[in-house]
Structures are given as structure tokens and as C-alpha cells.
Design a protein around this motif. Sequence first.
Motif, PDB file in Angstrom:
ATOM      1  N   VAL A  90       0.823  -1.217   0.000  1.00 36.51           N
ATOM      2  CA  VAL A  90       0.000   0.000   0.000  1.00 36.51           C
ATOM      3  C   VAL A  90       0.858   1.268   0.000  1.00 36.51           C
ATOM      4  O   VAL A  90       0.399   2.321  -0.463  1.00 36.51           O
ATOM      5  N   LEU A  91       2.096   1.191   0.491  1.00 35.61           N
ATOM      6  CA  LEU A  91       2.949   2.376   0.518  1.00 35.61           C
ATOM      7  C   LEU A  91       3.368   2.826  -0.881  1.00 35.61           C
ATOM      8  O   LEU A  91       3.811   3.962  -1.065  1.00 35.61           O
ATOM      9  N   THR A  92       3.228   1.938  -1.866  1.00 36.46           N
ATOM     10  CA  THR A  92       3.547   2.326  -3.245  1.00 36.46           C
ATOM     11  C   THR A  92       2.375   3.019  -3.929  1.00 36.46           C
ATOM     12  O   THR A  92       2.552   3.682  -4.955  1.00 36.46           O
ATOM     13  N   LEU A  93       1.174   2.877  -3.378  1.00 38.45           N
ATOM     14  CA  LEU A  93      -0.024   3.386  -4.043  1.00 38.45           C
ATOM     15  C   LEU A  93      -0.071   4.909  -4.171  1.00 38.45           C
ATOM     16  O   LEU A  93      -0.591   5.413  -5.176  1.00 38.45           O
ATOM     17  N   PRO A  94       0.415   5.702  -3.203  1.00 43.33           N
ATOM     18  CA  PRO A  94       0.417   7.156  -3.410  1.00 43.33           C
ATOM     19  C   PRO A  94       1.190   7.588  -4.645  1.00 43.33           C
ATOM     20  O   PRO A  94       0.805   8.548  -5.318  1.00 43.33           O
ATOM     21  N   PHE A  95       2.279   6.883  -4.964  1.00 40.85           N
ATOM     22  CA  PHE A  95       3.052   7.212  -6.169  1.00 40.85           C
ATOM     23  C   PHE A  95       2.221   6.948  -7.427  1.00 40.85           C
ATOM     24  O   PHE A  95       2.191   7.774  -8.343  1.00 40.85           O
ATOM     25  N   PHE A  96       1.558   5.795  -7.469  1.00 45.39           N
ATOM     26  CA  PHE A  96       0.739   5.467  -8.624  1.00 45.39           C
ATOM     27  C   PHE A  96      -0.520   6.325  -8.690  1.00 45.39           C
ATOM     28  O   PHE A  96      -1.032   6.605  -9.774  1.00 45.39           O
ATOM     29  N   SER A  97      -1.003   6.735  -7.537  1.00 43.57           N
ATOM     30  CA  SER A  97      -2.160   7.630  -7.506  1.00 43.57           C
ATOM     31  C   SER A  97      -1.820   8.972  -8.146  1.00 43.57           C
ATOM     32  O   SER A  97      -2.576   9.513  -8.964  1.00 43.57           O
ATOM     33  N   HIS A  98      -0.662   9.497  -7.787  1.00 41.60           N
ATOM     34  CA  HIS A  98      -0.208  10.763  -8.383  1.00 41.60           C
ATOM     35  C   HIS A  98       0.044  10.594  -9.883  1.00 41.60           C
ATOM     36  O   HIS A  98      -0.314  11.459 -10.688  1.00 41.60           O
ATOM     37  N   TYR A  99       0.661   9.466 -10.241  1.00 43.60           N
ATOM     38  CA  TYR A  99       0.962   9.182 -11.644  1.00 43.60           C
ATOM     39  C   TYR A  99      -0.313   9.130 -12.482  1.00 43.60           C
ATOM     40  O   TYR A  99      -0.373   9.662 -13.601  1.00 43.60           O
ATOM     41  N   SER A 100      -1.360   8.493 -11.935  1.00 44.04           N
ATOM     42  CA  SER A 100      -2.611   8.395 -12.681  1.00 44.04           C
ATOM     43  C   SER A 100      -3.316   9.746 -12.783  1.00 44.04           C
ATOM     44  O   SER A 100      -4.029  10.004 -13.751  1.00 44.04           O
ATOM     45  N   LYS A 101      -3.113  10.587 -11.793  1.00 44.83           N
ATOM     46  CA  LYS A 101      -3.781  11.886 -11.777  1.00 44.83           C
ATOM     47  C   LYS A 101      -3.170  12.853 -12.792  1.00 44.83           C
ATOM     48  O   LYS A 101      -3.879  13.503 -13.561  1.00 44.83           O
ATOM     49  N   VAL A 102      -1.844  12.930 -12.809  1.00 43.17           N
ATOM     50  CA  VAL A 102      -1.169  13.917 -13.673  1.00 43.17           C
ATOM     51  C   VAL A 102      -0.665  13.310 -14.974  1.00 43.17           C
ATOM     52  O   VAL A 102      -0.243  14.026 -15.879  1.00 43.17           O
ATOM     53  N   ARG A 103      -0.687  11.957 -15.041  1.00 40.78           N
ATOM     54  CA  ARG A 103      -0.195  11.222 -16.220  1.00 40.78           C
ATOM     55  C   ARG A 103       1.232  11.604 -16.564  1.00 40.78           C
ATOM     56  O   ARG A 103       1.616  11.719 -17.741  1.00 40.78           O
TER      57      ARG A 103
END
Length: 356
Positions: A90-103
Motif C-alpha cells: 500500500v505504501l507504493t499506491l500514493p506514487f501510482f495515484s499521483h501518476y494516474s492523476k497527472v499522467r
Amino acid sequence: MTGYEDSTATITYDYSAYYNIDEDEVSAPCDLEYLRDFGKVFLPAVYSLVFILGFIGNGLVVWVLVKYRNQTNLTDICLFNLALSDLLFVLTLPFFSHYSKVRHWIFGDFMCRLTSGSHNTGFYCSTFFMVVMTIDRYIVIIHTYKLARYRTLRAGVILSVMVWMLSLGVSLPVFIFTHVNASDGSTCSYKPESDAWKHYNIFTANILGLIFPFLVMVVCYSRIIPVLMNIRSTKKHRVVKLIISVVVVFFIFWAPYNISLFLTLMKSKLPGNKCILEKTLRLSVTITEAFAYTHCCLNPIIYAFVGQKFMKRVLQLLRKCVPWIPMSHTTDLSDSSFKRSSAMSRSSEITSTFIK
């Protein structure tokens, strides 16, 4: 989990960041703009929720087990490592969340490799420890007198190290082949040169992430349930329901995602309009992936919080921080009422293996 590159359609799949879509990579014109917009809203919301719930639940399990480490047994060691692997996930999810938001990947090549590799390692480690706990329960109930002496703390530590090393080994290609796109530096994706490595993650995800653990659960629990039904315990029906829940929940959460991954590998052989098929598969992977990730939020409930003894420990620790929290007066499953005879003691030992 990172994906593969389909050489026939030159479409890059990055399953830890599946929202990264580029029409230029599609062999035929196909409007995928709505998938971008959907992923930009849907994935950050789900990833953020999973991160918060998963961090709180698994963090609480780790906190309780560390505080009561003097009472640790093999089951606690497995439970600790299960929560630790889910925390890594779950600690990796904030990185992917940001990545999906700003692409756009802004964290650099090192973090691209580390985050993707840690994501994979956490997933496999969590799955393997669920397998270990299933086999441990099988040994306790079916082969108690033959193998009980091997269930030592030392064995638990050695087993934990082996599971973590195996998970790192399975995830090693992700660490090696995941990198930031050198041309624009905006994408973080898994791009090996060999076709074998391109398909590696889908096969490992399906075999090691679903088929193998599911078969182990079915085989072990199908032997355990008849034994449980023959013991004299008021808790046996609760334990059987818990077993069924563990197996069913695991399958429901992970099977759709793995099936979607497998279909993306076979899509060139599937009938129908290729553009519609492409849209359907991408949307399917996006939704089922996010749904599967929520499973790490349920692990603390299924494996820890169902136990009266564990919940008593949680309330004791929370009461030190928040004094007005009432203490639970429920008795442990190891209560003396279960120890009136050797048969009842055996029943208590079996049930407490599942709900401590």
C-alpha cells in the motif's frame, strides 16, 4: 503489478499504472480518451482509499504484534509478515495515484524501479504468507503430533526470510526492466527487450498469484473442515464460516483481475472488433486491478481482528492512548472452559489456530 508489451500491436501495458494510454501505440485508430479521463478520476480515488484503510489496518496489526512480541509464536510471525508485506504494497499506491492523476512520472528513474519492484514484492509476499498460514493451519490440525515440534520461533524466522527472498526473486525482472522513458521522461513502465520477459509477469501473476494459492487453500481447507465438524466446540461453525470466507474472498477479489490480464495476452486471438476489444480489456484491467488491491485491507480483518485475544490486545493498547475506550469482557478461546478434558483442550487448540 507490471505488465508486458504486445509485439503484435506494439501496445505497452503497465499494470501498476494502467492509466497511461497512448493512441500512437495502437496499431489502428481507436479513441481511448474516455479511458484516460476515467482513470484520472477513478484510480486516484480508489488507490487513496486503499492506502488509508490498508495502512491503518495493517499498521495496527504490526503495532500490536510488536508490542506483544514476548508472546510471539509461529502464527504471529506469519501474521506479522503478512501485515508487513501488505504495508509495503500500500505504501507504493500514493506514487501510482499521483501518476494516474497527472499522467506524468516525476519521481525519477530510481523511484520508478523501486516503487514498481516493491509493489510486486509486496503483492507476492502477501500471497505467499497466506499460503504459509494455510499450510501451518493444516499441519496443526491434521499432523499435530508428528510435526508440532517443528513449529518453533526459529523455524518461523527462517521461513519468513525464505518467503521474502522468494518474493524478491520473482519480482527481480520488474526491478531490472522497469524504467523511465528516456525520450520524454514522463512514463514509468516495464519494457524488457525479450518477448519471454514481456509475458513473464502475466504468467507469474496468474500461476503464483492466483492458481497456486487458491489450490493450496482448497486442498488444505477441504481436509480441515471435516476435522473441525467432528470436534466438540461451540466455535467450530464460526471457524468453518471463516475458512469459507478466506477462500471465497481471495478468489472473488483476484480472479477477475488475473482473467483480465490473461485475456490481454490472448487478445490477438479473440474475435470481434479490435478497437472495442481494446477498450473493453483496458477498462476491465483498470477496474479489476483497483478492486483486487482492496483485498489487502481485508487481510487484517480476516486473519487478525476476528480473534478475541487479538482484539483484546488492540483494546488494551488503544486504551493507553484513549483512556475512555471500554475494555472487552469476552473470554479468550483459550479460556479454561475449553480445557476441562484433553478432548476439549484439543478442540480449543484447533479453533484458536484460526481465531486467537
